[in-house]
Every structure is written in C-alpha cells, then in structure tokens.
Scaffold this motif. Structure first.
Motif, PDB file in Angstrom:
ATOM      1  N   GLN A  93       0.950  -1.178   0.030  1.00 24.94           N
ATOM      2  CA  GLN A  93       0.098   0.090  -0.015  1.00 24.94           C
ATOM      3  C   GLN A  93       0.884   1.158   0.008  1.00 24.94           C
ATOM      4  OE1 GLN A  93      -3.534   0.689   0.114  1.00 24.94           O
ATOM      5  NE2 GLN A  93      -2.826   2.677  -0.453  1.00 24.94           N
ATOM      6  N   LEU A  94       1.943   1.401   0.618  1.00 23.09           N
ATOM      7  CA  LEU A  94       3.037   2.315   0.801  1.00 23.09           C
ATOM      8  C   LEU A  94       3.440   2.660  -0.730  1.00 23.09           C
ATOM      9  CD1 LEU A  94       4.546   2.155   4.327  1.00 23.09           C
ATOM     10  CD2 LEU A  94       2.574   3.339   3.548  1.00 23.09           C
ATOM     11  N   HIS A  95       3.745   1.716  -1.558  1.00 20.22           N
ATOM     12  CA  HIS A  95       4.367   1.903  -2.792  1.00 20.22           C
ATOM     13  C   HIS A  95       3.157   2.740  -3.462  1.00 20.22           C
ATOM     14  CE1 HIS A  95       7.961  -0.194  -3.440  1.00 20.22           C
ATOM     15  NE2 HIS A  95       7.519  -1.216  -2.872  1.00 20.22           N
ATOM     16  N   PHE A  96       2.049   2.270  -3.170  1.00 23.52           N
ATOM     17  CA  PHE A  96       0.730   3.068  -3.853  1.00 23.52           C
ATOM     18  C   PHE A  96       0.565   4.347  -3.581  1.00 23.52           C
ATOM     19  CE2 PHE A  96      -4.037   2.321  -5.192  1.00 23.52           C
ATOM     20  CZ  PHE A  96      -3.631   2.909  -6.639  1.00 23.52           C
ATOM     21  N   ASP A  97       0.867   4.791  -2.201  1.00 26.08           N
ATOM     22  CA  ASP A  97       1.005   6.170  -1.427  1.00 26.08           C
ATOM     23  C   ASP A  97       2.045   6.947  -2.012  1.00 26.08           C
ATOM     24  OD1 ASP A  97      -1.253   5.179  -0.009  1.00 26.08           O
ATOM     25  OD2 ASP A  97       0.081   5.144   1.900  1.00 26.08           O
ATOM     26  N   ILE A  98       3.372   6.274  -2.213  1.00 24.11           N
ATOM     27  CA  ILE A  98       4.261   7.128  -3.205  1.00 24.11           C
ATOM     28  C   ILE A  98       4.258   7.642  -4.176  1.00 24.11           C
ATOM     29  CG2 ILE A  98       6.639   6.722  -3.702  1.00 24.11           C
ATOM     30  CD1 ILE A  98       7.161   4.732  -1.596  1.00 24.11           C
ATOM     31  N   THR A  99       3.379   6.952  -5.077  1.00 28.25           N
ATOM     32  CA  THR A  99       3.039   7.187  -6.391  1.00 28.25           C
ATOM     33  C   THR A  99       1.958   8.585  -6.259  1.00 28.25           C
ATOM     34  OG1 THR A  99       3.073   5.004  -7.304  1.00 28.25           O
ATOM     35  CG2 THR A  99       1.780   6.663  -8.421  1.00 28.25           C
ATOM     36  N   ARG A 100       1.000   8.199  -5.482  1.00 27.97           N
ATOM     37  CA  ARG A 100       0.158   9.484  -5.286  1.00 27.97           C
ATOM     38  C   ARG A 100       0.712  10.794  -4.732  1.00 27.97           C
ATOM     39  NH1 ARG A 100      -2.011  13.210  -5.068  1.00 27.97           N
ATOM     40  NH2 ARG A 100      -4.101  14.021  -4.948  1.00 27.97           N
ATOM     41  N   ILE A 101       1.867  10.783  -3.879  1.00 20.94           N
ATOM     42  CA  ILE A 101       2.535  11.791  -3.291  1.00 20.94           C
ATOM     43  C   ILE A 101       3.370  12.446  -4.341  1.00 20.94           C
ATOM     44  CG2 ILE A 101       4.573  12.436  -1.596  1.00 20.94           C
ATOM     45  CD1 ILE A 101       3.362  10.179   0.151  1.00 20.94           C
ATOM     46  N   LEU A 102       3.916  11.505  -5.192  1.00 20.10           N
ATOM     47  CA  LEU A 102       4.877  12.052  -6.261  1.00 20.10           C
ATOM     48  C   LEU A 102       3.821  13.035  -7.119  1.00 20.10           C
ATOM     49  CD1 LEU A 102       7.996  11.898  -6.846  1.00 20.10           C
ATOM     50  CD2 LEU A 102       7.010  10.561  -4.874  1.00 20.10           C
ATOM     51  N   VAL A 103       2.639  12.459  -7.562  1.00 23.21           N
ATOM     52  CA  VAL A 103       1.629  13.374  -8.354  1.00 23.21           C
ATOM     53  C   VAL A 103       1.484  14.712  -7.853  1.00 23.21           C
ATOM     54  CG1 VAL A 103      -0.737  13.448  -9.143  1.00 23.21           C
ATOM     55  CG2 VAL A 103       0.244  11.463  -9.338  1.00 23.21           C
ATOM     56  N   GLU A 104       1.335  14.703  -6.367  1.00 21.56           N
ATOM     57  CA  GLU A 104       1.314  15.899  -5.651  1.00 21.56           C
ATOM     58  C   GLU A 104       2.529  16.944  -5.942  1.00 21.56           C
ATOM     59  OE1 GLU A 104      -1.789  18.262  -4.116  1.00 21.56           O
ATOM     60  OE2 GLU A 104      -1.846  16.145  -4.659  1.00 21.56           O
ATOM     61  N   ARG A 105       3.766  16.479  -5.984  1.00 22.51           N
ATOM     62  CA  ARG A 105       4.884  16.964  -6.182  1.00 22.51           C
ATOM     63  C   ARG A 105       5.048  17.496  -7.548  1.00 22.51           C
ATOM     64  NH1 ARG A 105       9.992  13.644  -4.244  1.00 22.51           N
ATOM     65  NH2 ARG A 105       8.514  13.582  -2.605  1.00 22.51           N
TER      66      ARG A 105
ATOM     67  N   MET B  42       9.864   9.333  -9.238  1.00 22.50           N
ATOM     68  CA  MET B  42       8.886   8.240  -8.617  1.00 22.50           C
ATOM     69  C   MET B  42       9.341   7.019  -8.651  1.00 22.50           C
ATOM     70  SD  MET B  42       5.286   6.801  -9.781  1.00 22.50           S
ATOM     71  CE  MET B  42       5.823   5.985 -11.375  1.00 22.50           C
ATOM     72  N   HIS B  43      10.366   6.581  -9.599  1.00 23.86           N
ATOM     73  CA  HIS B  43      10.816   5.252  -9.590  1.00 23.86           C
ATOM     74  C   HIS B  43      12.137   5.138  -8.455  1.00 23.86           C
ATOM     75  CE1 HIS B  43       8.941   3.009 -12.542  1.00 23.86           C
ATOM     76  NE2 HIS B  43       8.870   4.074 -13.375  1.00 23.86           N
ATOM     77  N   ARG B  44      12.851   6.161  -8.575  1.00 18.30           N
ATOM     78  CA  ARG B  44      13.916   6.194  -7.667  1.00 18.30           C
ATOM     79  C   ARG B  44      13.312   6.520  -6.136  1.00 18.30           C
ATOM     80  NH1 ARG B  44      15.757  10.559 -11.401  1.00 18.30           N
ATOM     81  NH2 ARG B  44      15.097  12.159  -9.900  1.00 18.30           N
ATOM     82  N   GLU B  45      12.393   7.056  -5.897  1.00 20.10           N
ATOM     83  CA  GLU B  45      11.520   6.827  -4.603  1.00 20.10           C
ATOM     84  C   GLU B  45      11.180   5.613  -4.094  1.00 20.10           C
ATOM     85  OE1 GLU B  45      10.403   9.570  -1.304  1.00 20.10           O
ATOM     86  OE2 GLU B  45      11.795   9.844  -3.191  1.00 20.10           O
ATOM     87  N   GLN B  46      10.659   5.005  -5.023  1.00 21.84           N
ATOM     88  CA  GLN B  46      10.194   3.539  -4.902  1.00 21.84           C
ATOM     89  C   GLN B  46      11.250   2.499  -4.648  1.00 21.84           C
ATOM     90  OE1 GLN B  46       6.879   3.019  -4.698  1.00 21.84           O
ATOM     91  NE2 GLN B  46       5.714   3.828  -6.084  1.00 21.84           N
ATOM     92  N   ASP B  47      12.158   2.820  -5.453  1.00 19.33           N
ATOM     93  CA  ASP B  47      13.565   1.896  -4.969  1.00 19.33           C
ATOM     94  C   ASP B  47      14.112   2.215  -3.834  1.00 19.33           C
ATOM     95  OD1 ASP B  47      13.299   0.767  -7.721  1.00 19.33           O
ATOM     96  OD2 ASP B  47      14.442   1.910  -8.618  1.00 19.33           O
ATOM     97  N   LEU B  48      14.189   3.581  -3.408  1.00 20.09           N
ATOM     98  CA  LEU B  48      14.666   3.781  -2.021  1.00 20.09           C
ATOM     99  C   LEU B  48      13.903   3.305  -0.874  1.00 20.09           C
ATOM    100  CD1 LEU B  48      16.967   5.651  -0.702  1.00 20.09           C
ATOM    101  CD2 LEU B  48      15.069   7.417  -0.542  1.00 20.09           C
ATOM    102  N   TYR B  49      12.779   3.391  -1.102  1.00 21.51           N
ATOM    103  CA  TYR B  49      11.912   2.777  -0.063  1.00 21.51           C
ATOM    104  C   TYR B  49      12.066   1.312   0.029  1.00 21.51           C
ATOM    105  CZ  TYR B  49       7.394   0.713   1.407  1.00 21.51           C
ATOM    106  OH  TYR B  49       6.187   0.192   2.426  1.00 21.51           O
ATOM    107  N   ASP B  50      12.023   0.558  -1.057  1.00 25.57           N
ATOM    108  CA  ASP B  50      12.493  -1.024  -0.853  1.00 25.57           C
ATOM    109  C   ASP B  50      13.930  -1.188  -0.486  1.00 25.57           C
ATOM    110  OD1 ASP B  50      10.376  -2.465  -1.720  1.00 25.57           O
ATOM    111  OD2 ASP B  50      10.368  -2.232  -3.574  1.00 25.57           O
ATOM    112  N   LYS B  51      14.614  -0.234  -0.926  1.00 28.74           N
ATOM    113  CA  LYS B  51      16.015  -0.449  -0.147  1.00 28.74           C
ATOM    114  C   LYS B  51      16.340  -0.438   1.166  1.00 28.74           C
ATOM    115  CE  LYS B  51      20.980   1.020  -1.032  1.00 28.74           C
ATOM    116  NZ  LYS B  51      21.700   2.327  -1.701  1.00 28.74           N
ATOM    117  N   GLU B  52      15.595   0.661   1.578  1.00 28.69           N
ATOM    118  CA  GLU B  52      15.906   0.921   3.203  1.00 28.69           C
ATOM    119  C   GLU B  52      15.072   0.159   4.070  1.00 28.69           C
ATOM    120  OE1 GLU B  52      15.142   5.298   4.047  1.00 28.69           O
ATOM    121  OE2 GLU B  52      16.999   5.942   3.000  1.00 28.69           O
TER     122      GLU B  52
END
Length: 284
Positions: free
Chosen positions: A203-215, A245-255
C-alpha cells in the motif's frame, strides 16, 4: 495611405486593448480599356491579422475583398474614394469577427490558469484508482507470482495525466486530469505472505505514487507556464517526476529491505502517512 487611414478609424488606444497587427498581403489595381473608350477596373486587397504574444506571432485570420468599377478614360476618377472603400472593409470585418469569435477564443488569451482534477474510471475492473478511503486488499492482486522471485509480493502502480485547454475571457484554462492507479493483473502476492504487514508494505508503494503526483502538481504551478510553451513544459515535468517516482520506490524498498526491516518499515509508514494526510487536507 493605409496606415494614415486606419489610424483615423482606430479608437484611442488603451493599455488593455489587443495590439493587433494588420499586414497587407496583396493590393492590386488592374484596368483594361474596351472599344467604347471605357476603362474597366478591378481593385483587390487581402489582409492578415495577428498579434505578438510572449514574442510569438498569433494569427487571427485573414480577409480579402474585390471592388469592380468602370470609368471614362477622358475623365478624372476618384481613386481615393475607391481606396477608402477598400480600406474600410477590413476594419469592419475584423470588428465583426471580434464580436462573433473574440469572446473565449484561445488565440486571444493573455494568461494561463491551471486547473487540476482527479480522474477515476470505475468501469475498469482490472484497475484500482487511488482513493484515501479505498486501500488495497489482497483480492486486488490478480497476477501470477513470478517464478524464481525472492520477493513475497509486488504491486504495479503508476500515474498519467490528460490535458485539455479552453479559453475563458482573457485566460487560457489548462485543465489537467490525473489518474493514479494500480493494475491488478500485474500485481501479485504469494499465498503464505498474504498478511496485513505485507499488504501495508505494498500500500505504501501506492501512496508514494500519489505523493509524487502532488509533487508534480506543485512543480507545474512553480513553472509559471507560458502560452507559448506550456505543453512542452508539462511533458518535461511529467518525465522528470516519473523518473523521480521510480527512484523513490527503489529507495523505499532498499531502506526497508522490501519490508523485511520492521524498524525502517515503521519509519517509512509514519512519514508517508503524514504526507498522504497533508495531500488530502490540502485538496479539501
């Protein structure tokens, strides 16, 4: 002659007036004598209208007219009267054009106004459109698990935009509709990992996508779009935020080590929950 004639007809200029440029494209007078010592004449004029907006010439149409006459070759002819007639017609035409087409005409817009909309398409059964009150559920994950994958689940999320423009008074309204979605057939989870913790990670992957749209929306507003180049700027910002967005998703999974690090997962959960809350408080 034309400049002097139109200068007399034109009203006193105001700062709010449209600085129309009138270009004479064709001006001809052709005469031919017949056997009866008469001269048949034809006068033609064609005019192009435009104005300079942000350094770019914007066409406003064109007008052409012809006047035919017959004169004696032994008498003086009132050419000035003929020219006045020809010169009056383009002014009358443009005045009529402004009355009929000048209101809410994109060619006459002077400023840009951005309008954002959230798009949903409830008819697409293979897609979940983002909504804060509609979190993902395991039944949304319709795809087959990837053979040989070391991960327990994967979610495919993305976003797109649809733009259209229309004039309203002197403004060009740029209407931008966003779709933030998850594709069910491309998202999957193995049976033994279908628990609340793993679902929250996805779900947080989905949230990241929505947050990046706001950005993305914020970047558009900060770009100060111009009438001459708003479309290219939109496409540029879209590509930039898509890569981000892809960089943010990758960072989320990495951390979070794909959710296997509970402490980092909790930190990301707290951060993203606050950001999503801020997004929808701002919309309300």
């Amino acid at each position: 002659f034309a400049q002097d004639h139109w200068a007399i007809l034109a009203p006193q200029r105001k700062e709010t007036d449209l600085p129309v440029q009138i270009q004479i494209q064709t001006f001809q007078i052709n005469e031919k004598r017949d056997r009866n010592q008469k001269v048949a004449g034809e006068a033609k004029i064609s005019i192009a209208y435009s104005w300079m907006r942000d350094g770019v010439r914007v066409p406003l149409g064109s007008f052409g007219t012809t006047a035919n006459y017959v004169r004696s070759d032994k008498q003086a002819f009132n050419y000035n009267g003929l020219l006045n007639q020809l010169m009056d017609q383009p002014v009358k035409y443009f005045q009529k054009w402004m009355v009929e087409h000048g209101k809410d005409n994109p060619a006459l817009a002077r400023t840009v106004k951005i309008v954002f909309r959230e798009l949903e398409n409830k008819k697409q059964s293979d897609t979940v459109f983002y909504h804060p009150n509609r979190p993902l559920v395991w039944s949304d994950f319709k795809g087959a698990s990837r053979s040989g994958s070391k991960y327990a689940a994967a979610v495919f999320t993305s976003f797109s935009y649809e733009g259209k423009s229309y004039a309203k008074g002197s403004e060009l309204i740029i209407d931008i509709g966003f779709k933030v979605y998850m594709v069910k057939p491309m998202s999957w989870g193995i049976q033994k990992a279908r628990n609340a913790y793993t679902l929250r990670h996805e779900q947080l992957h989905f949230d990241i996508t929505r947050i990046l749209v706001e950005r993305f929306k914020k970047r558009i507003l900060e770009s100060e779009l111009t009438l001459a180049a708003y479309d290219s700027e939109l496409q540029y910002q879209f590509l930039e935020i898509y890569k981000e967005m892809h960089r943010e998703q990758d960072l989320y999974d990495k951390e979070t080590e794909h959710g296997l690090n509970p402490q980092k997962q909790a930190e990301w959960d707290k951060k993203l929950t606050e950001q999503i809350k801020a997004v929808f408080q701002g919309i309300e």
